[in-house]
Design a protein around this motif. Structure first.
Motif, PDB file in Angstrom:
ATOM      1  N   ALA A 241       0.829  -1.392   0.155  1.00 54.38           N
ATOM      2  CA  ALA A 241      -0.176  -0.073   0.044  1.00 54.38           C
ATOM      3  C   ALA A 241       0.948   1.164  -0.084  1.00 54.38           C
ATOM      4  N   ALA A 242       0.506   2.190  -0.872  1.00 65.28           N
ATOM      5  CA  ALA A 242       1.588   3.288  -0.987  1.00 65.28           C
ATOM      6  C   ALA A 242       0.712   4.555  -0.944  1.00 65.28           C
ATOM      7  N   ALA A 243       1.241   5.490  -0.109  1.00 60.36           N
ATOM      8  CA  ALA A 243       0.499   6.788   0.159  1.00 60.36           C
ATOM      9  C   ALA A 243       1.390   7.954  -0.539  1.00 60.36           C
ATOM     10  N   PHE A 244       0.870   8.736  -1.430  1.00 54.88           N
ATOM     11  CA  PHE A 244       1.434   9.661  -2.076  1.00 54.88           C
ATOM     12  C   PHE A 244       0.111  10.884  -2.212  1.00 54.88           C
ATOM     13  N   PRO A 245       0.693  12.213  -2.017  1.00 53.88           N
ATOM     14  CA  PRO A 245      -0.024  13.233  -2.205  1.00 53.88           C
ATOM     15  C   PRO A 245      -0.969  13.097  -3.676  1.00 53.88           C
ATOM     16  N   SER A 246      -1.868  13.999  -3.640  1.00 64.60           N
ATOM     17  CA  SER A 246      -2.505  14.071  -4.966  1.00 64.60           C
ATOM     18  C   SER A 246      -1.832  14.267  -6.088  1.00 64.60           C
ATOM     19  N   ALA A 247      -1.986  13.640  -7.346  1.00 59.81           N
ATOM     20  CA  ALA A 247      -1.469  13.980  -8.380  1.00 59.81           C
ATOM     21  C   ALA A 247       0.059  13.665  -8.209  1.00 59.81           C
ATOM     22  N   CYS A 248       0.517  12.711  -7.499  1.00 59.41           N
ATOM     23  CA  CYS A 248       1.826  12.466  -7.526  1.00 59.41           C
ATOM     24  C   CYS A 248       2.187  11.033  -7.974  1.00 59.41           C
ATOM     25  N   GLY A 249       1.080  10.533  -8.758  1.00 61.95           N
ATOM     26  CA  GLY A 249       1.413   9.306  -9.603  1.00 61.95           C
ATOM     27  C   GLY A 249       1.037   7.860  -8.925  1.00 61.95           C
ATOM     28  N   LYS A 250      -0.084   8.006  -7.959  1.00 59.97           N
ATOM     29  CA  LYS A 250      -0.443   6.736  -7.470  1.00 59.97           C
ATOM     30  C   LYS A 250      -1.161   6.007  -8.245  1.00 59.97           C
ATOM     31  N   THR A 251      -1.926   6.577  -9.300  1.00 59.04           N
ATOM     32  CA  THR A 251      -2.727   5.680 -10.421  1.00 59.04           C
ATOM     33  C   THR A 251      -1.492   4.986 -11.279  1.00 59.04           C
ATOM     34  N   ASN A 252      -0.676   5.762 -11.645  1.00 56.56           N
ATOM     35  CA  ASN A 252       0.402   5.251 -12.429  1.00 56.56           C
ATOM     36  C   ASN A 252       1.191   4.218 -11.776  1.00 56.56           C
ATOM     37  N   ALA A 387       4.208  -4.422   2.507  1.00 55.58           N
ATOM     38  CA  ALA A 387       4.812  -3.469   2.961  1.00 55.58           C
ATOM     39  C   ALA A 387       3.995  -2.290   2.593  1.00 55.58           C
ATOM     40  N   ILE A 388       4.360  -1.044   3.258  1.00 56.52           N
ATOM     41  CA  ILE A 388       3.757   0.256   3.318  1.00 56.52           C
ATOM     42  C   ILE A 388       4.871   1.306   2.634  1.00 56.52           C
ATOM     43  N   ILE A 389       4.410   1.978   1.659  1.00 55.31           N
ATOM     44  CA  ILE A 389       5.411   3.155   0.892  1.00 55.31           C
ATOM     45  C   ILE A 389       4.918   4.446   1.131  1.00 55.31           C
ATOM     46  N   PHE A 390       5.721   5.445   1.627  1.00 55.32           N
ATOM     47  CA  PHE A 390       5.248   6.718   1.604  1.00 55.32           C
ATOM     48  C   PHE A 390       6.181   7.272   0.423  1.00 55.32           C
ATOM     49  N   GLY A 391       5.542   8.262  -0.126  1.00 60.60           N
ATOM     50  CA  GLY A 391       6.461   8.953  -1.103  1.00 60.60           C
ATOM     51  C   GLY A 391       5.825  10.443  -1.334  1.00 60.60           C
ATOM     52  N   GLY A 392       6.664  11.221  -1.627  1.00 59.90           N
ATOM     53  CA  GLY A 392       6.493  12.755  -1.679  1.00 59.90           C
ATOM     54  C   GLY A 392       7.114  13.260  -2.942  1.00 59.90           C
ATOM     55  N   ARG A 393       6.925  14.354  -3.243  1.00 57.50           N
ATOM     56  CA  ARG A 393       7.298  14.922  -4.529  1.00 57.50           C
ATOM     57  C   ARG A 393       8.346  16.032  -3.991  1.00 57.50           C
ATOM     58  N   ARG A 394       9.606  15.634  -3.981  1.00 57.65           N
ATOM     59  CA  ARG A 394      10.696  16.331  -3.330  1.00 57.65           C
ATOM     60  C   ARG A 394      11.825  16.491  -4.242  1.00 57.65           C
TER      61      ARG A 394
END
Ligand code: OXD
Ligand code: MN
Length: 579
Positions: A241-252, A387-394
Motif C-alpha cells: 500500500a503506498a501513500a502519495f499526495p494528490s497527483a503524484c502518480g499513485k494511479t501510474n 509493505a507500506i510505502i510513503f512517497g512525496g514529490r521532493r
C-alpha cells in the motif's frame, strides 16, 4: 442505523431544499443510460468521437475545477478534536451556515437519493453510505466509483451497520458560498456550491477518508490515502500500500507495467489507486481493501509510456471532465502523444501556450476496465500487506528509497512526509508543504492523535508490514529528474520486495536502511554512477535543517504529538552528528 432515521433525513432534506421531485436510485444500467441521455440533452455532457464508445465529456464551471481545502471543514464539538490540520466550526454554527445555503436550493431540480457501499458488497469491511444530490453528473460518477443501488440499499435497510449520510447540492456554484462540512460525530457530510470531484462525489474523500478515518480511530483500523498493488514474482504475490499526495502518480504506480527485461518475471496487479482501508486480520497481519469501484484519475500526462493500462481502459465507457478536444472530437490532454487540441477545456478555441486540458482534468472509469485489475480486489477479506510505502514529490533531499528501522520509525517517516503541491487542489503549485501520510487534506480528526493511532497498531498486530519511503522526483541543479520513474519504478519495488523477503541486506544510516549500490538495478537506464550516488547521498546539513523544520511543524500539534517522535528525531540528530 435504523432505516426510519434515514427516511426521515431524506424527507427533511427535501423539505429544506424544495426539489421538484425525489428519485431513489437503483444503480441499474437503465437508470445510468437515462441519466446520461438527460445530460446529453441539457448539454452538461457532450458526446465524443465514435471511436470512444460510451465516452462523454463534462465541462465543469471554470471556477469549480479542484477540491477546495480552504472551504472544507471538520466539525466535531471540541475544536481540539479537529486539530490544526483542519478548518473547524462549531457544529451548530456550521449546520446553520450551510442550511441557509441549502434552503430551497433544489427548486426545479430532481433530488437523487443514492444508496452506496464502499468496498466489495459482501465484505465485512465494506461500509455504507447515502448521498443526496441534485447533480446528475454526481449520480453518474457515483455509479462508477461505488457499489451503488439496490444491493447497497438492501444492506442499509437491514439496519445493522453505521451509515454515513451526505447532503450535496451544486446550488448556484458560487465559490463564495461553497462549503464542504463534515460532522464526524453524526456521521454526516454537507457539501454545497461545488460539483467537482472530491467536493461532490461524497463517497470518496469526504466519506472514505475524512469520516472513515475517525470511524477507524474509534474502531481500531486505518482509512488511508493509498494505492494498493500486488507484485507477482515467481508465482508469489506480495501486496503493498503506498501513500502519495494528490497527483503524484499513485494511479501510474498502481497500474505499472514492468520494463521489458522484467516482464517475464514480474507482474503488477491493481487493487486500488487512491484509498485503502486497512484492518488487523485474525492472523495478526494488516489486510487492506479498496473501498472504491472505480478510478477518478488525473488525465494530463497519461500516455503509452506513463500508464499504458490506464490509456487502454479509458477509450470506452469513460466520463472525461475538463479535457480538451481535437477537431474530430477526440479527447485530448497535455502528454497525449497523438492528435492536437482544437478546443480547450472551457470549450473555447485552443490558442497559445495555455494548457488545453485543465491540469486537474479527470477520467472516471470502472476498475473492472483496467487490464491489470486484480481479482483479489473483489475479495471479501482484502489483501495482506507486506509493505507500506510513503512517497512525496521532493526535488531535493529525500533519497530514491529508504527503509524504516521498525514500525515506530516508519510511522515517524510517514508523519514527516512533505511534498511540492500539485493542481489537485486549488492554490499555488510547487510549494513544499508538510503532508503527513499524504493525509493532510483528508484526516478527519487531530493529526497528532492520528499518529498515536498509527503507533497503537503495534499493540494490535503481530506481523506488521515493513515501511519504506520513496521519492521519484529528485532533480539535478538544472531541474532535470534524476530517476526515470514510471515503469522503471519496478526496480525500486524489486528492492522493497527483496527486503521483505529478507533476501538483501542494506546500509544502516541515520535516516534508515539504504540499498547497497548494486542492489538497485540500473542496467539499461540513463543513470550514471554519479547520479546513483546523488540519489542516495545524505546531505547532512540538509537533514539537520529538515529536522528543525519538522520539529517546528510538529510543535503546532502541541501535546497531541506522540512522545515517540521526539525520541526518533533525537536519535537521527545524534547519528547525523556522529557520522
Ligand atoms: C484525488 C485527490 O482526487 O487526491 O484523488 O485529490
Ligand atoms: Mn487522492
Amino acid at each position: 442505523m435504523h432505516f426510519n432515521t434515514i427516511e426521515n433525513w431524506v424527507k427533511e432534506s427535501a423539505q429544506l431544499t424544495s426539489p421538484a421531485s425525489v428519485k431513489w436510485c437503483d444503480g441499474s444500467q437503465q437508470e445510468y443510460d437515462h441519466i446520461i441521455a438527460t445530460m446529453l440533452k441539457d448539454g452538461s455532457l457532450l458526446s465524443l468521437n465514435d471511436k470512444y464508445r460510451n465516452c462523454y465529456l463534462h465541462r465543469s464551471h471554470p471556477s469549480d475545477v479542484a477540491r477546495t481545502e480552504q472551504q472544507t471543514f471538520v466539525c466535531p464539538r471540541d475544536r481540539d478534536d479537529a486539530g490544526p490540520n483542519n478548518n473547524w466550526l462549531d457544529p451548530q454554527q456550521a449546520h446553520a451556515k450551510v442550511d441557509a445555503l441549502f434552503r430551497n436550493c433544489m427548486q426545479g431540480r430532481t433530488m437523487y437519493v443514492i444508496p452506496y457501499c464502499m468496498g466489495p458488497i459482501d465484505s465485512p469491511y465494506a461500509r455504507l453510505g447515502m448521498e443526496i444530490t441534485d447533480s446528475p453528473y454526481v449520480v453518474a460518477n457515483m455509479r462508477i466509483m461505488t457499489r451503488m443501488g439496490e444491493q447497497a440499499l438492501a444492506r442499509i435497510k437491514r439496519g445493522e451497520a453505521e451509515v454515513v449520510r451526505g447532503l450535496h447540492s451544486v446550488a448556484d456554484l458560487d465559490p463564495q458560498k461553497r462549503f464542504i462540512m463534515h460532522f464526524p460525530e453524526e456521521l454526516l457530510i454537507k457539501s454545497v456550491g461545488s460539483g467537482y470531484g472530491g467536493n461532490a462525489l461524497l463517497g470518496k474523500k469526504c466519506h472514505a477518508l475524512r469520516i472513515a478515518s475517525s470511524q477507524a480511530r474509534r474502531q481500531g483500523w486505518l482509512a488511508e490515502h493509498m494505492l494498493i498493488a500486488g507484485i507477482e514474482h515467481r508465482g508469489e504475490t506480495h501486496y503493498v500500500a503506498a501513500a502519495f499526495p494528490s497527483a503524484c502518480g499513485k494511479t501510474n504506480l498502481a497500474m505499472l507495467i514492468p520494463p521489458d527485461k522484467y516482464r517475464q518475471d514480474y507482474k503488477v496487479w491493481t487493487v486500488g489507486d487512491d484509498i485503502a482501508w486497512i484492518h488487523v486480520g485474525d492472523d495478526g497481519r494488516l489486510w487492506a481493501i479498496n473501498p472504491e469501484a472505480g478510478f477518478f484519475g488525473v488525465v494530463p500526462g497519461t500516455n503509452e509510456h506513463s500508464n499504458p493500462n490506464a490509456l487502454s481502459m479509458i477509450d470506452h465507457d469513460t466520463i472525461y471532465t475538463n479535457v480538451a478536444l481535437t477537431a474530430d472530437k477526440e479527447p485530448w490532454w497535455e502528454g497525449k502523444l497523438s492528435g492536437k487540441p482544437h478546443t480547450n477545456w472551457k470549450g473555447e478555441p485552443h490558442r497559445g501556450d495555455a494548457p488545453a486540458a485543465h491540469p486537474n482534468a479527470r477520467f472516471t472509469v470502472a476498475s473492472k476496465q483496467c487490464p491489470s485489475y486484480s481479482p483479489a480486489a473483489e475479495g471479501k477479506q482484502g489483501v495482506p500487506l507486506s509493505a507500506i510505502i510513503f512517497g512525496g514529490r521532493r526535488s531535493t533531499l529525500n533519497p530514491l528509497v529508504v527503509e524504516a528501522f521498525d514500525w515506530s520509525h516508519g510511522v515517524y517517516m510517514g508523519a514527516t512526509l512533505s511534498s511540492e503541491t500539485t493542481a489537485a487542489a486549488t492554490g499555488k503549485v510547487g510549494v513544499v508543504r508538510r503532508d503527513p501520510m499524504a493525509m493532510l487534506p483528508f484526516c478527519g480528526y487531530n493529526m497528532g492523535d492520528y499518529w498515536s493511532h498509527w503507533l497503537s497498531l503495534q499493540q494490535q498486530a503481530t506481523q506488521l508490514p515493513r515501511i519504506f519511503q520513496v521519492n521519484w522526483f529528485r532533480c539535478d541543479d538544472s531541474g532535470k529528474f534524476l530517476w526515470p520513474g514510471f515503469g522503471d519504478n519496478l526496480r525500486v519495488l524489486q528492492w522493497v520486495l527483496n527486503r521483505c523477503r529478507n533476501e538483501v541486506d542494506a546500509v544502516n544510516t541515520p535516516i534508515g536502511y539504504l540499498p547497497n549500490a548494486t542492489d538497485i538495478d540500473c542496467e539499461g537506464l540513463d543513470v550514471s554512477d554519479a547520479t546513483k550516488r546523488e540519489l542516495f547521498a545524505i546531505d547532512r546539513q540538509g537533514w539537520q535543517d529538515e529536522l528543525t523544520a519538522i520539529a517546528s511543524y510538529f510543535s503546532t500539534f502541541g501535546t497531541h504529538v506522540p512522545p515517540a517522535f521526539a525520541a526518533q528525531a533525537q536519535r537521527i540528530r545524534t547519528q547525523l552528528d556522529n557520522s
